[in-house]
Design a protein around this motif. Structure first.
Motif, PDB file in Angstrom:
ATOM      1  N   LYS A  85      -5.316  -0.597  -9.203  1.00 54.09           N
ATOM      2  CA  LYS A  85      -5.603   0.808  -8.874  1.00 54.09           C
ATOM      3  C   LYS A  85      -4.420   1.409  -8.116  1.00 54.09           C
ATOM      4  CE  LYS A  85      -8.959   3.450  -6.133  1.00 54.09           C
ATOM      5  NZ  LYS A  85      -9.641   4.310  -7.111  1.00 54.09           N
ATOM      6  N   TYR A  86      -4.035   2.587  -8.494  1.00 56.15           N
ATOM      7  CA  TYR A  86      -3.018   3.334  -7.766  1.00 56.15           C
ATOM      8  C   TYR A  86      -3.663   4.574  -7.151  1.00 56.15           C
ATOM      9  CZ  TYR A  86       1.003   0.507  -8.970  1.00 56.15           C
ATOM     10  OH  TYR A  86       1.901  -0.517  -9.032  1.00 56.15           O
ATOM     11  N   HIS A  91      -0.410  -0.567   3.574  1.00 52.96           N
ATOM     12  CA  HIS A  91      -0.109  -1.615   2.591  1.00 52.96           C
ATOM     13  C   HIS A  91       0.371  -1.061   1.257  1.00 52.96           C
ATOM     14  CE1 HIS A  91      -2.851  -4.144   5.157  1.00 52.96           C
ATOM     15  NE2 HIS A  91      -1.790  -4.902   5.035  1.00 52.96           N
ATOM     16  N   LEU A  92       0.146   0.245   1.053  1.00 57.01           N
ATOM     17  CA  LEU A  92       0.492   0.797  -0.264  1.00 57.01           C
ATOM     18  C   LEU A  92       2.012   0.831  -0.450  1.00 57.01           C
ATOM     19  CD1 LEU A  92      -2.088   3.721  -0.387  1.00 57.01           C
ATOM     20  CD2 LEU A  92      -2.313   1.403  -1.315  1.00 57.01           C
ATOM     21  N   ASN A  93       2.438   0.717  -1.681  1.00 54.21           N
ATOM     22  CA  ASN A  93       3.869   0.767  -2.034  1.00 54.21           C
ATOM     23  C   ASN A  93       4.695  -0.301  -1.313  1.00 54.21           C
ATOM     24  OD1 ASN A  93       3.394   2.899  -3.781  1.00 54.21           O
ATOM     25  ND2 ASN A  93       3.741   4.447  -2.206  1.00 54.21           N
ATOM     26  N   THR A  94       4.081  -1.435  -1.005  1.00 51.81           N
ATOM     27  CA  THR A  94       4.832  -2.542  -0.398  1.00 51.81           C
ATOM     28  C   THR A  94       4.963  -3.710  -1.382  1.00 51.81           C
ATOM     29  OG1 THR A  94       2.832  -3.501   0.561  1.00 51.81           O
ATOM     30  CG2 THR A  94       4.068  -1.981   1.953  1.00 51.81           C
TER      31      THR A  94
END
Ligand code: MLT
Length: 388
Positions: free
Chosen positions: A378-379, A15-18
């Motif tokens: 949060k990254y 799901h990250l960077n979507t």
């Protein structure tokens, strides 16, 4: 929102960077978008409220109920009382470089409104109402100053939000009745689209740092300016002009050729929707009435049939259906607004009102009046060696 411990969404690495696609971030009271039925304003499918008074639609988003006749009269009067724009704003606009895109002018203009009249105590509702009331004058001036149609035309706000806007535009060679009919609907359809579209999300997050309404809307309009968001209506109209035919077989051949050359089919698909955007459906129908014989309208109708047919052949395309941009520009050019550079500003004129309503909810109403906390997501660290 009964159980505060309920798990709403499992986040995995994938799901990250979507672009936060599908992530629940907060709550929204103004509108929602269902994948199959599309946009709803405070529970009303847009197909039921598309032809209410523009002011009534704004009232709905702000107050979560359609106004009674008396409430509507009072709300319109309130907007009239706030409509005056400082001459300093219009004089400064007149100095801007004509090369700038109209959206760049709008972003400057919103900040100028803030510099010339913001509330003393960062009152989001007060400032928001002022923006809603003053924007028609600002946007009409952007058209006239850039297009060389002459000096801004004096505002007569008692005509009504859109009626006054059309009067202040003074579009040469346009039929004011058709233009008014279309822009009233255009305004209502573009007001809001759930909580998570880019411009709305941006405006709310900037406001969460307690920037004022004007700066927050300026930021949200920078979001709308991008070709993947609001500027898609401009690009879509230019794409339709490139099709160059309304013969259905030729249109289909054009679509196949574009896809074979890995080019985008503008106006089709959406991040959330999985069926035809009801905002498009309403405009296709309105088009029959106001510009059924227009050649570009016929091209858009042929695209509605044949682009969908071709896109459906690819199982990887999750939504082969037209969105709002597939048709909005076609109607605008048919009633006299031929320069597509302005289409996103018209979108912004409307969307700012929806964003005002959402910012007011987040800043003033949510969490028992405490407001949403400053956005601070949060990254996950990537490729940062430990150099402690
Ligand atoms: C909108 O109206 O904001 C667009 O359809 C984009 C979106 O919903 O993300």
């Amino acid at each position: 929102m009964s159980d505060s411990n309920e798990v709403l969404f499992e986040i995995t690495q994938a799901h990250l960077n979507t672009g936060l696609r599908g992530f629940p971030v907060g709550t929204v009271r103004t509108s929602f978008v269902s994948p199959d039925k599309g946009l709803h304003y405070v529970g009303y499918p847009v197909s039921k409220v598309w032809n209410v008074d523009p002011e009534a639609a704004v009232y709905l988003l702000l107050n979560k109920e359609l106004p009674t006749d008396e409430q509507l009269v009072a709300f319109k009067a309130e907007l009239v009382s706030r409509a005056q724009v400082s001459p300093a704003v219009l004089n400064t606009l007149a100095q801007l470089p004509k090369e700038g895109h109209p959206m760049e002018w709008l972003i400057v203009g919103l900040n100028l409104l803030g510099m010339t009249g913001k509330s003393a105590n960062n009152d989001y509702l007060e400032d928001g109402m002022n923006v809603i009331a003053k924007l028609p004058t600002l946007v009409a001036a952007i058209f006239r100053l850039r297009e060389g149609w002459g000096a801004p035309i004096a505002s007569q706000p008692e005509l009504g939000l859109i009626e006054n806007f059309v009067n202040m535009l003074g579009v040469p060679d346009a039929d004011p009745e058709k233009l008014t009919k279309l822009l009233r609907v255009f305004y209502v359809l573009h007001l809001d689209h759930g909580g998570g579209n880019l411009s709305t999300f941006t405006g709310k997050s900037v406001a969460s740092g307690l920037a004022d309404m004007y700066a927050s809307l300026g930021a949200s309009m920078a979001g709308l300016y991008g070709p993947r968001h609001g500027r898609a209506n401009q690009d879509c109209l230019n794409f339709l002009r490139k099709v160059g035919t309304n013969n259905k077989d030729e249109v289909e051949a054009f679509v196949r050729n574009e896809l074979a050359n890995k080019r985008l089919i503008f106006g089709f698909g959406h991040a959330v929707l999985r069926s035809e955007d009801p905002r498009a459906t309403i405009q296709y129908k309105l088009g029959e009435e106001i510009c059924g014989d227009d050649p570009l309208y016929k091209t858009a109708i042929a695209m509605r049939e044949r682009a969908v047919k071709v896109l459906k052949e690819n199982p990887k395309v999750s939504n082969p259906y037209p969105n709002v941009d597939a048709i909005s520009g076609t109607l605008l050019q048919a009633v006299g607004l031929a320069n597509s550079d302005y289409y996103t500003v018209l979108f912004g004129l409307s969307r700012c009102s929806g964003i005002v309503a959402q910012i007011v909810d987040e800043r003033v109403n949510f969490r028992n009046g405490k407001g949403v906390a400053i956005y601070r997501c949060k990254y996950i660290t990537e490729n940062q060696p430990n150099r402690d």
